[in-house]
Design an enzyme around this catalytic site. Sequence first.
Site, PDB file in Angstrom:
ATOM      1  N   GLU A  76     -20.535   9.802   8.813  1.00 34.21           N
ATOM      2  CA  GLU A  76     -20.617  11.017   9.624  1.00 34.21           C
ATOM      3  C   GLU A  76     -21.225  10.784  10.991  1.00 34.21           C
ATOM      4  O   GLU A  76     -20.885  11.469  11.937  1.00 34.21           O
ATOM      5  CB  GLU A  76     -21.424  12.088   8.869  1.00 34.21           C
ATOM      6  CG  GLU A  76     -20.610  12.706   7.757  1.00 34.21           C
ATOM      7  CD  GLU A  76     -21.305  13.875   7.102  1.00 34.21           C
ATOM      8  OE1 GLU A  76     -22.530  14.019   7.270  1.00 34.21           O
ATOM      9  OE2 GLU A  76     -20.615  14.644   6.416  1.00 34.21           O
ATOM     10  N   GLU A  96      17.481 -11.453  -1.249  1.00 35.79           N
ATOM     11  CA  GLU A  96      17.418 -10.508  -0.153  1.00 35.79           C
ATOM     12  C   GLU A  96      16.935 -11.156   1.144  1.00 35.79           C
ATOM     13  O   GLU A  96      17.688 -11.322   2.080  1.00 35.79           O
ATOM     14  CB  GLU A  96      16.485  -9.360  -0.564  1.00 35.79           C
ATOM     15  CG  GLU A  96      16.798  -8.057   0.120  1.00 35.79           C
ATOM     16  CD  GLU A  96      16.183  -6.882  -0.614  1.00 35.79           C
ATOM     17  OE1 GLU A  96      15.419  -7.103  -1.576  1.00 35.79           O
ATOM     18  OE2 GLU A  96      16.452  -5.743  -0.218  1.00 35.79           O
TER      19      GLU A  96
END
Lengths: 109, 503
Positions: B310, B67
């Site tokens: 946070e 490929e």
Amino acid sequence: MPTLAFELFVMGRTRQSLAAIRNLRAYFAEFPDLDYELTIVDVLEQPDRAEESRILATPTLVRLMPLPSLRIIGDLSEKEIVWQTIGLLSDDSARPGSHPNDEGSSHDR
Amino acid sequence: MIDKAMGLPKLPTGIPGFDSITNGGLPEHRTTLMSGTAGSAKTVFGCQYLASGIEQAGQAGVFVTFEEPPADIRRNMLGFGWDIAAWEAAGKWAFVDVSPQLTDETVIGGEYDLGALLARMENAVNRIGAERLVMDSLGAVFTQIAQSKIVRNEMLRITTALKKLGVTSILTAERTEEFGAIARYGIEEFVTDNVVVLRNILEDEKRRRTIEILKFRGTDHQKGEYPFTIHPKGGIIVLPLSALELKQQSTDLRISSGNTVLDDMCGGGFFRDSVILVSGATGTGKTLTVTQFINGGAAQGERCLLFAFEESREQLFRNARGWGLDFRELEESGCLRVICTYPEVAGLEDHLVAMKAEIETFKPNRVAVDSLSALERVGTVKGFREFVIGLTSFIKHHEMAGLFTATTPTLLGGASVTEAHISTITDSILLLRYVEMYGVMRRGMTVLKMRGSMHDKEIREVSIDSSGMHIGAPFRNVSGILAGVPVHASEREIARLNDMFGQ
């Protein structure tokens, strides 16, 4: 330098490989004056040449001259395709002078 | 490696995690079909298989490309740190280039086979003494050779020849759907006894890569899908979560939580190699618990690693200062490392790989994650569960103490997804809850679970001020705190209840 140059990649003495050599020789024999050069490469003996030319299938016939180069995969039993592709029937410089197109084809039949 | 049960040898690939889910590697001297949709990392897997062989086992490898041209592969893989050109020069890597070329016109003029390809492959294997081979990918052969019957026969011939050559091979193939036929052209039935499926699934708008061993004929392997990620520097990392074994060492050694009252509640502190979950609504004191935990470690000269998802660095440092702890100083002294990341910057698998790498580099005694539930939204429920299991077992395996926080979605009572997933994995659970009493919000804390130890069963009042967390007396006259519906009982009622049992 011959006007036609070919490389035929075969693998050992398989049925298809032998058929390809036989078929090609028979085609050339129909044109006794043909100036050609044919190299037969056995990929089992010279795998590096197969690598260089990036051959995937056997048998493969490579037309090196005239350019552009072309490839025919298979045992060359399809006469029409082979003749057209390698220039034996085409209209370019590679065409053998003594055998015009129509005459050549009628001769085949 | 000999597989004891079946006597079939396997070749360890060296791809992280893959040898674990295959119970030792790829079946030796056989061809394994690696099937996947476009973009499922087949080529990367193939290249890494060869690269790992060269780097880790000194085994040379042949890459047959149908490929991508070799030049593209060399360039694409350089980013992973694989210098293919150098390996080619050293005789460790060889390409067999069967990628499509546009130069020569090709016609079919009779019968043929793929003998030349086989001869070239054998030549390459013999030239560098290869033990590994990759063919990438089968689908591209079909586009070059139109007659699929020939390709099928020839691939069978090639895999048989490879077995004789003694190479362990991977053959990649395309699939059109993630959960359909194994591969196009019906190749799996004839080519190979071993099938591995790579998936790249879009689930809840999130990409998730998984790998599954579909079959290994004659030998065992782990079942099911395992997540994997592609690290930009090292390639594929399979996360063999369910294949993990619970074989962590256990210790009676206790460490301080950073709060003496909490230590007492836990029966003398946390266990050194335990994972503690702190669950609570926003503002109940989870981050403070983390800060104390770090403080407790620093006081003992231990190294702490904090992953914050946070709050920003500045916020964290400011809050810690508010409670009398200087994070900056701790970082400078080398006791602490704070890593603040937005959960959204990466997938869960990538977070896990990055966190593991940080832990291995810093080698902390304590790891805190604030909060774990912030990561919930990054992945699927299944992915999150795998992430938590992976992280927990990693921490326990390294004999560190881990403190995770989880935010409950409701202010009163409640449980989060995080808890549902990890409560059985963690060793201890601390609950922080709001308690509404006569129009005032107060905070309560209880040790819900403490594996392997006695602990305080009472719900105690917690107050937070500028010097930190203060754990006070139990709520004697309130029930239903954990359910989120506190009910106040009068002194008279308590006396009556006591009398009832006293009789």
